[in-house]
Design a protein around this motif. Structure first.
Motif, short mmCIF file in Angstrom:
data_model
loop_
_atom_site.label_atom_id
_atom_site.label_comp_id
_atom_site.label_asym_id
_atom_site.label_seq_id
_atom_site.Cartn_x
_atom_site.Cartn_y
_atom_site.Cartn_z
N LEU A 1 -3.47 -4.48 -3.01
CA LEU A 1 -1.97 -4.59 -2.19
C LEU A 1 -2.37 -4.44 -0.85
N ARG A 2 -1.59 -4.84 0.06
CA ARG A 2 -1.52 -4.98 1.49
C ARG A 2 -0.55 -4.04 2.21
N THR A 3 -0.64 -4.15 3.58
CA THR A 3 0.19 -3.25 4.23
C THR A 3 1.65 -3.68 4.07
N GLU A 4 2.58 -2.82 4.12
CA GLU A 4 3.97 -3.01 4.23
C GLU A 4 4.41 -4.23 5.15
N GLY A 5 3.93 -4.14 6.35
CA GLY A 5 4.20 -5.33 7.27
C GLY A 5 3.63 -6.74 6.79
N ARG A 6 2.29 -6.71 6.06
CA ARG A 6 2.07 -8.00 5.63
C ARG A 6 3.00 -8.57 4.35
N ARG A 7 3.20 -7.48 3.65
CA ARG A 7 4.14 -7.72 2.23
C ARG A 7 5.37 -8.50 2.83
N ARG B 1 0.82 -1.25 0.05
CA ARG B 1 0.07 -0.02 -0.01
C ARG B 1 0.89 1.41 -0.03
N ASP B 2 2.26 1.16 0.40
CA ASP B 2 2.88 2.29 0.28
C ASP B 2 3.33 2.72 -0.82
N ASP B 3 3.04 1.90 -1.93
CA ASP B 3 3.26 2.56 -3.35
C ASP B 3 2.27 2.93 -4.06
N LEU B 4 1.16 2.77 -3.47
CA LEU B 4 -0.31 3.20 -4.24
C LEU B 4 -0.25 4.85 -4.24
#
Length: 435
Positions: free
Chosen positions: A275-281, A259-262
């Motif tokens: 897309l999911r959170t960076e933590g989940r990624r 989601r940081d890339d959105l």
């Protein structure tokens, strides 16, 4: 064909001869035969061709996005030698007539292919399951995807029919009842890359995937079905599938984007699952690296730039990826986040073993000569317009990647990057007719 002085994944330098579409010899100092095509692979690493079990080549029905000709060129240029197309074309692949129609288009493919059948209100199980299907899927579970979504009762029926026919079932697992409609009310507007695409991730919640994977595994367990979960985007879903003995795939975009890339992607980052959170990624990546995830598959879902450059709720979901999957993973090897052996497991050995492609996925005598040659010391930036997909863009624009030099299908070169992106006539075959 003779490939000379190629480095194999285990570090050995060998010559490899292909005859009648298969690997005939792997040895040192093989000599070229009269009129034999020879490839000098000095300085190159020879890998098994990648197998992408999840693509949407859009034909028939949406040829402005992609065709079998353009999609397979993109696959070949990315080191992919086998693709599996999903059923939600127009018309969807739900009976023999539509299967035959799609296979007629697929014969334009440069690479090998499989065709998944679909399930909706119109599907004809007895008729469709007589076809040489790769799998039944992408089966959409209560997923708001138009006429391809099905309810629990129809899903159970599909599993039963597929089990009797010994056909695997590939499931798109999202529970639409767990979508958060209020998230879209917070959409701040904008179009294209200026849209607030994070609303889509909030709307199609992680819990919607986790619950659907859990339910699908439970139903499959009761039916004794052969189940595979498509594009798992959460570590929780991977763990549920693994604990249930069910295979799963992860896409490059869920592995490498969050989601940081959105903010940069906007509607070009709208996809299902989102897309999911960076933590989940990061947690998902850990499961890819440690062997919990069975394979990488792209969910290559091309749309034109014009189609994407609209507001969030109107934009179609999906991103292209068949040409960049292996190059991005090889860059991960260069940066020592994945091993080369693990990449081969994820894109070649894993899918071949999981779906019964007994002669594919390894550089071994007697196996199909579906191969790719790469220079692990050469990288280039991804440029969407330079890729071979008809859509002309990539969510990975500007990222470094290791693109193949040469791709071989059935012992014949179908792509030669050293000769200025030269493609030759495809030898693609339906892998289920060739078993």
């Amino acid at each position: 064909m003779l490939i000379t002085d190629a480095e194999l994944p285990d570090g050995r330098v060998r010559d490899v001869r292909a005859e009648d579409g298969r690997i005939a010899d792997i040895a040192e100092n093989l000599h070229s035969l009269p009129n034999e095509e020879s490839v000098d692979a000095t300085g190159l690493t020879l890998l098994p061709g990648a197998i992408d079990v999840h693509v949407h080549f859009r034909e028939p029905g949406h040829e402005q996005k992609e065709t079998w000709a353009t999609g397979s060129r993109s696959a070949a240029a990315g080191g992919v030698t086998t693709v599996v197309d999903q059923p939600n074309t127009s018309p969807p692949t739900v009976d023999r007539e539509r299967f035959d129609q799609k296979e007629a288009f697929a014969k334009n493919s440069l690479v090998n292919y499989g065709i998944n059948g679909g399930v909706n209100a119109d599907w004809k199980p007895d008729e469709l399951l007589e076809c040489p299907l790769f799998a039944l899927g992408e089966v959409f579970l209560a997923d708001s995807t138009g006429d391809m979504g099905i309810d629990a009762e129809r899903f159970e029926a599909a599993l039963a029919h597929a089990g009797e026919a010994a056909v695997p079932v590939t499931v798109h697992a999202e529970d639409a009842d767990r979508f958060d409609e209020s998230a879209l009310e917070g959409n701040t507007g904008g179009t294209g890359r200026d849209a607030d695409a994070d609303c889509w991730s909030q709307y199609r919640t992680a819990e919607a995937e986790i619950a659907a994977v859990e339910d699908a595994c439970e139903v499959a367990r009761g039916a004794g079905a052969n189940l595979h979960i498509a594009h798992t985007s959460t570590p929780e879903a991977v763990d549920i599938a693994s604990d249930a003995g069910v295979s799963c795939e992860v896409t490059p975009h869920h592995l490498l984007l969050s989601r940081d890339d959105l903010d940069d992607l906007g509607t070009f980052g709208r996809m299902n699952p989102p897309l999911r959170t960076e933590g989940r990624r990061q947690a998902l990546y850990e499961r890819v690296a440690d062997g919990t995830v069975d394979m990488i598959a792209t969910d290559h879902a091309p749309h034109t730039v014009t189609e994407k450059e609209t507001d969030l709720e109107s934009a179609p979901s999906g991103v292209p990826g068949v040409e960049t999957m292996l190059p991005l993973l090889l860059q991960e090897v260069r940066e020592e986040r994945l091993t080369l052996d693990r990449v081969c497991e994820l894109v070649s050995e894993g899918p071949a073993e999981r779906f019964g492609l007994d002669r594919k996925g390894r550089v071994v005598e007697g196996y199909d000569a579906d191969l790719t040659l790469v220079d692990l010391d050469e990288t280039e930036e991804i440029e969407g317009e330079a890729l071979h997909s008809k859509c002309g863009w990539s969510p990975f624009e500007g990222r470094e990647a290791v693109f193949p030099e040469i791709t071989v299908v059935g012992g014949a070169v179908v792509y030669d990057g050293r000769a200025g992106d030269r493609f030759t006539a495809g030898l693609g075959e339906n892998v289920r007719r060739n078993q």
